[in-house]
Design an enzyme around this catalytic site. Structure first.
Site, PDB file in Angstrom:
ATOM      1  N   LYS A 191       0.822  -1.221   0.000  1.00 34.18           N
ATOM      2  CA  LYS A 191       0.000   0.000   0.000  1.00 34.18           C
ATOM      3  C   LYS A 191       0.851   1.264   0.000  1.00 34.18           C
ATOM      4  CE  LYS A 191      -2.342  -0.854   3.793  1.00 34.18           C
ATOM      5  NZ  LYS A 191      -1.907  -2.187   4.238  1.00 34.18           N
ATOM      6  N   ARG A 243      -9.757   1.249   8.378  1.00 39.58           N
ATOM      7  CA  ARG A 243      -9.366  -0.106   8.744  1.00 39.58           C
ATOM      8  C   ARG A 243     -10.413  -0.809   9.581  1.00 39.58           C
ATOM      9  NH1 ARG A 243      -3.180  -1.314   9.858  1.00 39.58           N
ATOM     10  NH2 ARG A 243      -2.631   0.436   8.596  1.00 39.58           N
ATOM     11  N   ARG A 288      11.314  -6.135   5.235  1.00 42.77           N
ATOM     12  CA  ARG A 288      11.026  -4.709   4.988  1.00 42.77           C
ATOM     13  C   ARG A 288      11.924  -3.786   5.815  1.00 42.77           C
ATOM     14  NH1 ARG A 288       4.923  -2.793   5.253  1.00 42.77           N
ATOM     15  NH2 ARG A 288       4.938  -3.364   7.441  1.00 42.77           N
ATOM     16  N   ARG A 325      11.162  -1.314  11.047  1.00 42.80           N
ATOM     17  CA  ARG A 325      10.142  -0.651  11.877  1.00 42.80           C
ATOM     18  C   ARG A 325      10.008  -1.354  13.217  1.00 42.80           C
ATOM     19  NH1 ARG A 325       4.843   0.141   8.212  1.00 42.80           N
ATOM     20  NH2 ARG A 325       3.949  -0.847  10.041  1.00 42.80           N
ATOM     21  N   ARG A 341      -1.191  -8.154  13.699  1.00 40.42           N
ATOM     22  CA  ARG A 341      -1.758  -7.231  12.706  1.00 40.42           C
ATOM     23  C   ARG A 341      -2.483  -7.995  11.603  1.00 40.42           C
ATOM     24  NH1 ARG A 341       3.635  -4.965  12.098  1.00 40.42           N
ATOM     25  NH2 ARG A 341       3.156  -3.882  10.167  1.00 40.42           N
TER      26      ARG A 341
HETATM   27  P1  ADP Z   1       0.751  -1.885   8.403  1.00 39.34           P
HETATM   28  O1  ADP Z   1      -0.242  -1.802   7.275  1.00 39.34           O
HETATM   29  O2  ADP Z   1       1.950  -2.698   8.039  1.00 39.34           O
HETATM   30  O3  ADP Z   1       0.138  -2.319   9.702  1.00 39.34           O
HETATM   31  P2  ADP Z   1       0.777   1.028   8.806  1.00 39.34           P
HETATM   32  O4  ADP Z   1       1.953   1.929   8.701  1.00 39.34           O
HETATM   33  O5  ADP Z   1      -0.368   1.275   7.892  1.00 39.34           O
HETATM   34  O6  ADP Z   1       1.369  -0.442   8.628  1.00 39.34           O
HETATM   35  O7  ADP Z   1       0.206   1.058  10.295  1.00 39.34           O
HETATM   36  C1  ADP Z   1       1.028   0.849  11.425  1.00 39.34           C
HETATM   37  C2  ADP Z   1       0.195   0.844  12.716  1.00 39.34           C
HETATM   38  O8  ADP Z   1      -0.461   2.123  12.864  1.00 39.34           O
HETATM   39  C3  ADP Z   1      -0.942  -0.163  12.764  1.00 39.34           C
HETATM   40  O9  ADP Z   1      -0.507  -1.453  13.167  1.00 39.34           O
HETATM   41  C4  ADP Z   1      -1.858   0.500  13.799  1.00 39.34           C
HETATM   42  O10 ADP Z   1      -1.376   0.321  15.107  1.00 39.34           O
HETATM   43  C5  ADP Z   1      -1.741   1.967  13.465  1.00 39.34           C
HETATM   44  N1  ADP Z   1      -2.763   2.398  12.486  1.00 39.34           N
HETATM   45  C6  ADP Z   1      -2.536   2.902  11.243  1.00 39.34           C
HETATM   46  N2  ADP Z   1      -3.690   3.196  10.634  1.00 39.34           N
HETATM   47  C7  ADP Z   1      -4.692   2.855  11.497  1.00 39.34           C
HETATM   48  C8  ADP Z   1      -6.103   2.899  11.440  1.00 39.34           C
HETATM   49  N3  ADP Z   1      -6.750   3.352  10.364  1.00 39.34           N
HETATM   50  N4  ADP Z   1      -6.802   2.443  12.511  1.00 39.34           N
HETATM   51  C9  ADP Z   1      -6.185   1.976  13.604  1.00 39.34           C
HETATM   52  N5  ADP Z   1      -4.847   1.913  13.729  1.00 39.34           N
HETATM   53  C10 ADP Z   1      -4.094   2.342  12.691  1.00 39.34           C
END
Ligand code: ADP
Length: 224
Positions: free
Chosen positions: A18, A94, A131, A163, A174
């Site tokens: 993404k 999400r 990653r 990360r 996740r």
């Molecule tokens: P990934 O898709 O690998 O989990 P992201 O960078 O999109 O990585 O998100 C990292 C973390 O940020 C998530 O595991 C969550 O804790 C938080 N997060 C990001 N976007 C949301 C969201 N829309 N709702 C809830 N938590 C979120």
């Protein structure tokens, strides 16, 4: 006057690509890339209270509570800019509640298309384990595809690191949460007729071309 850019959402499991694809779409269509993960990581690096709170959830692989996420996204959209000019959302919505909230905010500017990046589990696990990301600008690399020089970002020179939430336990959690909380979001957009599933296995450029094709098709046929 130029016409506004597309309003897009990218869905897909962790490691589906993404972030990478959203950056490319943002450059291609001249639209803003809004990543909730990046917004939270930036807030945590700044040390704001909201950022530090979000970091606790992120490091454990848990979702940040809906109210916090919605507040952060509303602040980002506050001046109305991206709403009018087009955007690509990455990592949001999400949960069903976030998707419903987004529909409310976008009443006057409906989404053009929601792209679900489809990748099998074995591949996402490998992608996340290898990653590495730039801690300054968020550019994504892989152990097999490192930056040109000594883990310094090709784009901004920042340090390229793993990360904090790319540990095995947090990844597992996740992925579980994706099935439980985000799969219903995919179904929600399918029912609204806005969903396009794109095969996201292959080179980044190839996947990008598939996405652009789908977006252009939806733009020609108008919002669903
Ligand atoms: P990934 O898709 O690998 O989990 P992201 O960078 O999109 O990585 O998100 C990292 C973390 O940020 C998530 O595991 C969550 O804790 C938080 N997060 C990001 N976007 C949301 C969201 N829309 N709702 C809830 N938590 C979120």
């Amino acid at each position: 006057m130029t016409s506004p850019g597309p309003r897009l959402v990218l869905l897909g499991r962790q490691g589906a690509g993404k972030g990478t694809q959203a950056s490319m779409l943002s450059a291609h269509f001249g639209i803003e890339h809004v990543s909730t993960g990046d917004l939270f990581r930036a807030a945590a690096a700044e040390g704001t209270q909201a950022g530090l709170e979000a970091k606790r959830y992120m490091d454990a692989g848990e979702l940040v509570p809906d109210d916090t996420v919605i507040r952060v996204v509303e602040e980002r959209f506050g001046d109305g800019g991206p709403l009018e000019d087009g955007f690509v959302l990455d990592g949001f919505p999400r949960t069903l509640r976030q998707a419903e909230e987004l529909e409310r905010v976008l009443v006057a500017h409906p989404l053009d298309v929601v792209v679900d990046l489809d990748v099998p589990t074995e591949i996402v696990l490998d992608r996340i384990a290898g990653r590495r990301v730039c801690e300054d600008c968020g550019t994504v690399y892989h152990l097999n595809m490192p930056p040109r020089e000594d883990w310094a970002c090709d784009v901004c020179g920042g340090r390229v690191v793993q990360r904090d939430d790319d540990t095995e336990e947090a990844i597992q959690r996740r992925l579980e949460l994706y099935e439980r909380e985000t799969r219903p979001v995919v179904d929600f957009y399918r029912q609204l007729g806005r969903l396009a599933v794109v095969d996201a296995v292959g080179e980044g450029e190839e996947v990008f071309e598939r996405i652009v094709k789908v977006v252009e098709k939806h733009l020609r046929s108008g919002p669903a």
